[in-house]
Motif scaffolding. Sequence first.
Motif, short mmCIF file in Angstrom:
data_model
loop_
_atom_site.label_atom_id
_atom_site.label_comp_id
_atom_site.label_asym_id
_atom_site.label_seq_id
_atom_site.Cartn_x
_atom_site.Cartn_y
_atom_site.Cartn_z
N THR A 198 -3.53 -0.74 5.18
CA THR A 198 -4.34 0.48 5.26
C THR A 198 -5.82 0.15 5.43
O THR A 198 -6.54 0.89 6.10
CB THR A 198 -4.12 1.39 4.02
OG1 THR A 198 -4.46 0.67 2.84
CG2 THR A 198 -2.68 1.88 3.96
N LEU B 67 -7.35 3.42 7.33
CA LEU B 67 -6.67 4.68 7.01
C LEU B 67 -7.33 5.31 5.79
O LEU B 67 -7.68 4.61 4.83
CB LEU B 67 -5.19 4.41 6.73
CG LEU B 67 -4.30 5.64 6.58
CD1 LEU B 67 -4.11 6.32 7.94
CD2 LEU B 67 -2.94 5.23 6.01
N ILE C 295 1.14 5.22 0.49
CA ILE C 295 0.40 6.30 1.14
C ILE C 295 1.09 7.63 0.81
O ILE C 295 2.25 7.83 1.17
CB ILE C 295 0.36 6.08 2.66
CG1 ILE C 295 -0.22 4.70 2.99
CG2 ILE C 295 -0.44 7.20 3.35
CD1 ILE C 295 0.09 4.22 4.39
N ILE D 30 -4.16 7.10 -1.25
CA ILE D 30 -3.55 5.79 -1.00
C ILE D 30 -3.71 4.94 -2.26
O ILE D 30 -4.81 4.83 -2.80
CB ILE D 30 -4.21 5.06 0.19
CG1 ILE D 30 -4.15 5.91 1.45
CG2 ILE D 30 -3.56 3.69 0.41
CD1 ILE D 30 -5.03 5.40 2.60
N LYS E 7 -3.75 1.30 -3.09
CA LYS E 7 -3.86 0.05 -2.33
C LYS E 7 -3.46 -1.16 -3.18
O LYS E 7 -3.74 -1.21 -4.37
CB LYS E 7 -5.29 -0.14 -1.82
CG LYS E 7 -5.68 0.93 -0.81
CD LYS E 7 -7.06 0.70 -0.26
CE LYS E 7 -7.38 1.80 0.75
NZ LYS E 7 -8.52 1.47 1.56
N ASP F 37 0.88 -1.16 0.00
CA ASP F 37 0.00 0.00 0.00
C ASP F 37 0.92 1.21 0.00
O ASP F 37 1.89 1.27 0.78
CB ASP F 37 -0.89 0.03 1.23
CG ASP F 37 -2.01 -1.01 1.19
OD1 ASP F 37 -2.25 -1.61 0.11
OD2 ASP F 37 -2.65 -1.22 2.24
#
Length: 165
Positions: free
Chosen positions: A149, A154, A109, A120, A122, A107
């Motif tokens: 995440t 998140l 970020i 993000i 993913k 992931d």
Amino acid sequence: MRRTINILTIACATLSLFSCKTDSKNNQNLVKEVTFTKEGELSLFNLKDSIPSQITKLDIEIADDDYQIQTGLMYRESMKANQGMLFIFPTEETHSFYMKNTEFPLDIIFINSKNKVVSIQKNAQPLDERSLPSEGPAQYVLEVNAQLTDQWNLKAGDSVSFTKM
């Protein structure tokens, strides 16, 4: 003629002494495994009722020069769940990452200069060279194992703080 044959025989024998041999010393893998080096700590926070609540704390490795930023987590086989790599850029701008030579899913970020999560990417797949851009300007990028995440819930707008060792 006999002299030429003798010279060729001696030359072949000499060359065989200095030829490449296949032995255990020459077959050793010369590539050193890249291991995690803790260079700081990072905490992720979400806001609940305007009060920051810590989601998790990670040990981080820091990439802050051209070589480290270009290499990132390439050539590694895995990373522990409590670890991440933080990329620190000199300026805030739109960044794009890819997974070339990265052997496990991540992931990614993207974080702005005010330490807020911008977006993000993913479950970035290993060895995929497609561009994975931020959805806005970012000064920091944190790479963690894929699906973390989601486990942390998140989202854009959450915040981070980090310290270098």
